[in-house]
Motif scaffolding. Structure first.
Motif, PDB file in Angstrom:
ATOM      1  N   ASN A 183       1.085  11.862  -8.036  1.00  0.00           N
ATOM      2  CA  ASN A 183       2.034  11.004  -8.742  1.00  0.00           C
ATOM      3  C   ASN A 183       2.444   9.772  -7.954  1.00  0.00           C
ATOM      4  O   ASN A 183       3.316   9.034  -8.384  1.00  0.00           O
ATOM      5  CB  ASN A 183       3.294  11.792  -9.116  1.00  0.00           C
ATOM      6  CG  ASN A 183       3.027  12.788 -10.203  1.00  0.00           C
ATOM      7  OD1 ASN A 183       2.098  12.627 -10.968  1.00  0.00           O
ATOM      8  ND2 ASN A 183       3.820  13.827 -10.263  1.00  0.00           N
ATOM      9  N   ALA A 184       1.826   9.516  -6.825  1.00  0.00           N
ATOM     10  CA  ALA A 184       2.246   8.396  -5.979  1.00  0.00           C
ATOM     11  C   ALA A 184       2.189   7.061  -6.709  1.00  0.00           C
ATOM     12  O   ALA A 184       2.966   6.178  -6.441  1.00  0.00           O
ATOM     13  CB  ALA A 184       1.392   8.335  -4.720  1.00  0.00           C
ATOM     14  N   THR A 185       1.283   6.909  -7.661  1.00  0.00           N
ATOM     15  CA  THR A 185       1.255   5.661  -8.423  1.00  0.00           C
ATOM     16  C   THR A 185       1.594   5.887  -9.887  1.00  0.00           C
ATOM     17  O   THR A 185       2.050   4.964 -10.542  1.00  0.00           O
ATOM     18  CB  THR A 185      -0.117   4.970  -8.334  1.00  0.00           C
ATOM     19  OG1 THR A 185      -1.122   5.882  -8.736  1.00  0.00           O
ATOM     20  CG2 THR A 185      -0.394   4.483  -6.933  1.00  0.00           C
ATOM     21  N   TYR A 208       0.850  -1.183   0.000  1.00  0.00           N
ATOM     22  CA  TYR A 208       0.000   0.000   0.000  1.00  0.00           C
ATOM     23  C   TYR A 208       0.888   1.236   0.000  1.00  0.00           C
ATOM     24  O   TYR A 208       1.911   1.256   0.679  1.00  0.00           O
ATOM     25  CB  TYR A 208      -0.891   0.052   1.247  1.00  0.00           C
ATOM     26  CG  TYR A 208      -1.801  -1.128   1.400  1.00  0.00           C
ATOM     27  CD1 TYR A 208      -2.976  -1.224   0.661  1.00  0.00           C
ATOM     28  CD2 TYR A 208      -1.485  -2.150   2.274  1.00  0.00           C
ATOM     29  CE1 TYR A 208      -3.813  -2.314   0.801  1.00  0.00           C
ATOM     30  CE2 TYR A 208      -2.317  -3.245   2.421  1.00  0.00           C
ATOM     31  CZ  TYR A 208      -3.480  -3.316   1.689  1.00  0.00           C
ATOM     32  OH  TYR A 208      -4.300  -4.394   1.834  1.00  0.00           O
ATOM     33  N   ILE A 209       0.476   2.267  -0.726  1.00  0.00           N
ATOM     34  CA  ILE A 209       1.156   3.561  -0.696  1.00  0.00           C
ATOM     35  C   ILE A 209       0.138   4.561  -0.183  1.00  0.00           C
ATOM     36  O   ILE A 209      -0.910   4.771  -0.801  1.00  0.00           O
ATOM     37  CB  ILE A 209       1.657   3.988  -2.084  1.00  0.00           C
ATOM     38  CG1 ILE A 209       2.670   2.984  -2.616  1.00  0.00           C
ATOM     39  CG2 ILE A 209       2.268   5.388  -2.014  1.00  0.00           C
ATOM     40  CD1 ILE A 209       3.108   3.255  -4.038  1.00  0.00           C
ATOM     41  N   HIS A 210       0.421   5.152   0.960  1.00  0.00           N
ATOM     42  CA  HIS A 210      -0.476   6.126   1.580  1.00  0.00           C
ATOM     43  C   HIS A 210       0.173   7.494   1.432  1.00  0.00           C
ATOM     44  O   HIS A 210       1.254   7.731   1.959  1.00  0.00           O
ATOM     45  CB  HIS A 210      -0.681   5.770   3.046  1.00  0.00           C
ATOM     46  CG  HIS A 210      -1.694   6.612   3.731  1.00  0.00           C
ATOM     47  ND1 HIS A 210      -3.022   6.585   3.400  1.00  0.00           N
ATOM     48  CD2 HIS A 210      -1.555   7.498   4.734  1.00  0.00           C
ATOM     49  CE1 HIS A 210      -3.672   7.423   4.186  1.00  0.00           C
ATOM     50  NE2 HIS A 210      -2.797   7.985   4.989  1.00  0.00           N
ATOM     51  N   SER A 211      -0.482   8.381   0.694  1.00  0.00           N
ATOM     52  CA  SER A 211       0.106   9.695   0.427  1.00  0.00           C
ATOM     53  C   SER A 211      -0.925  10.795   0.628  1.00  0.00           C
ATOM     54  O   SER A 211      -2.119  10.535   0.705  1.00  0.00           O
ATOM     55  CB  SER A 211       0.634   9.743  -1.008  1.00  0.00           C
ATOM     56  OG  SER A 211      -0.428   9.545  -1.917  1.00  0.00           O
ATOM     57  N   LEU A 212      -0.424  12.012   0.709  1.00  0.00           N
ATOM     58  CA  LEU A 212      -1.308  13.164   0.793  1.00  0.00           C
ATOM     59  C   LEU A 212      -2.142  13.265  -0.482  1.00  0.00           C
ATOM     60  O   LEU A 212      -1.670  12.890  -1.559  1.00  0.00           O
ATOM     61  CB  LEU A 212      -0.497  14.447   0.975  1.00  0.00           C
ATOM     62  CG  LEU A 212       0.285  14.562   2.285  1.00  0.00           C
ATOM     63  CD1 LEU A 212       1.185  15.789   2.248  1.00  0.00           C
ATOM     64  CD2 LEU A 212      -0.671  14.638   3.457  1.00  0.00           C
ATOM     65  N   PHE A 239       4.524  -1.479  -7.384  1.00  0.00           N
ATOM     66  CA  PHE A 239       3.878  -0.338  -6.752  1.00  0.00           C
ATOM     67  C   PHE A 239       2.702   0.216  -7.557  1.00  0.00           C
ATOM     68  O   PHE A 239       1.955   1.048  -7.069  1.00  0.00           O
ATOM     69  CB  PHE A 239       4.887   0.795  -6.531  1.00  0.00           C
ATOM     70  CG  PHE A 239       5.949   0.447  -5.534  1.00  0.00           C
ATOM     71  CD1 PHE A 239       5.659   0.362  -4.187  1.00  0.00           C
ATOM     72  CD2 PHE A 239       7.240   0.210  -5.946  1.00  0.00           C
ATOM     73  CE1 PHE A 239       6.643   0.044  -3.266  1.00  0.00           C
ATOM     74  CE2 PHE A 239       8.232  -0.106  -5.029  1.00  0.00           C
ATOM     75  CZ  PHE A 239       7.926  -0.194  -3.688  1.00  0.00           C
ATOM     76  N   TYR A 240       2.540  -0.224  -8.773  1.00  0.00           N
ATOM     77  CA  TYR A 240       1.507   0.335  -9.659  1.00  0.00           C
ATOM     78  C   TYR A 240       0.102   0.056  -9.104  1.00  0.00           C
ATOM     79  O   TYR A 240      -0.234  -1.078  -8.764  1.00  0.00           O
ATOM     80  CB  TYR A 240       1.632  -0.254 -11.056  1.00  0.00           C
ATOM     81  CG  TYR A 240       0.663   0.333 -12.044  1.00  0.00           C
ATOM     82  CD1 TYR A 240       0.888   1.579 -12.607  1.00  0.00           C
ATOM     83  CD2 TYR A 240      -0.489  -0.347 -12.403  1.00  0.00           C
ATOM     84  CE1 TYR A 240       0.010   2.124 -13.501  1.00  0.00           C
ATOM     85  CE2 TYR A 240      -1.378   0.189 -13.300  1.00  0.00           C
ATOM     86  CZ  TYR A 240      -1.125   1.427 -13.846  1.00  0.00           C
ATOM     87  OH  TYR A 240      -2.015   1.972 -14.732  1.00  0.00           O
ATOM     88  N   GLY A 241      -0.718   1.088  -9.002  1.00  0.00           N
ATOM     89  CA  GLY A 241      -2.101   0.950  -8.562  1.00  0.00           C
ATOM     90  C   GLY A 241      -2.262   0.620  -7.087  1.00  0.00           C
ATOM     91  O   GLY A 241      -3.301   0.115  -6.682  1.00  0.00           O
ATOM     92  N   ARG A 242      -1.280   0.925  -6.268  1.00  0.00           N
ATOM     93  CA  ARG A 242      -1.326   0.559  -4.848  1.00  0.00           C
ATOM     94  C   ARG A 242      -1.618   1.741  -3.922  1.00  0.00           C
ATOM     95  O   ARG A 242      -1.502   1.627  -2.716  1.00  0.00           O
ATOM     96  CB  ARG A 242       0.012  -0.068  -4.417  1.00  0.00           C
ATOM     97  CG  ARG A 242       0.419  -1.263  -5.202  1.00  0.00           C
ATOM     98  CD  ARG A 242      -0.556  -2.377  -5.035  1.00  0.00           C
ATOM     99  NE  ARG A 242      -0.080  -3.564  -5.705  1.00  0.00           N
ATOM    100  CZ  ARG A 242      -0.377  -4.784  -5.321  1.00  0.00           C
ATOM    101  NH1 ARG A 242      -1.167  -4.962  -4.304  1.00  0.00           N
ATOM    102  NH2 ARG A 242       0.087  -5.803  -5.988  1.00  0.00           N
ATOM    103  N   ARG A 243      -2.033   2.883  -4.482  1.00  0.00           N
ATOM    104  CA  ARG A 243      -2.231   4.086  -3.679  1.00  0.00           C
ATOM    105  C   ARG A 243      -3.538   4.029  -2.901  1.00  0.00           C
ATOM    106  O   ARG A 243      -4.583   3.664  -3.421  1.00  0.00           O
ATOM    107  CB  ARG A 243      -2.245   5.320  -4.575  1.00  0.00           C
ATOM    108  CG  ARG A 243      -2.442   6.603  -3.811  1.00  0.00           C
ATOM    109  CD  ARG A 243      -2.297   7.802  -4.726  1.00  0.00           C
ATOM    110  NE  ARG A 243      -2.351   9.019  -3.981  1.00  0.00           N
ATOM    111  CZ  ARG A 243      -3.388   9.856  -4.042  1.00  0.00           C
ATOM    112  NH1 ARG A 243      -4.394   9.623  -4.828  1.00  0.00           N
ATOM    113  NH2 ARG A 243      -3.369  10.953  -3.316  1.00  0.00           N
TER     114      ARG A 243
END
Length: 60
Positions: free
Chosen positions: A38-40, A29-33, A49-53
């Motif tokens: 651009n996180a994904t 999982y990528i948790h961003s503001l 990491f693709y599509g993991r936001r």
């Protein structure tokens, strides 16, 4: 879980780690503001990491 306010500088190293033969035994999982869109999109479609936001619901 990757908490980030910008790019993941060690993404290539993590790519190698996650492609080390244990695929399917973890979830990324990528948790961003919310403002960091651009996180994904920084990652190619074949990236781990693709599509993991997971977008934040906290206002900035």
């Amino acid at each position: 879980m990757f908490l980030t306010v910008g790019p993941l500088p060690l993404a290539p190293l993590w790519e190698l780690f996650f492609r080390g033969g244990d695929e399917g035994l973890y979830t990324i999982y990528i948790h961003s503001l919310p403002s960091y869109v651009n996180a994904t999109s920084d990652f190619a479609a074949d990236s781990v990491f693709y599509g993991r936001r997971i977008p934040s619901k906290v206002s900035e």
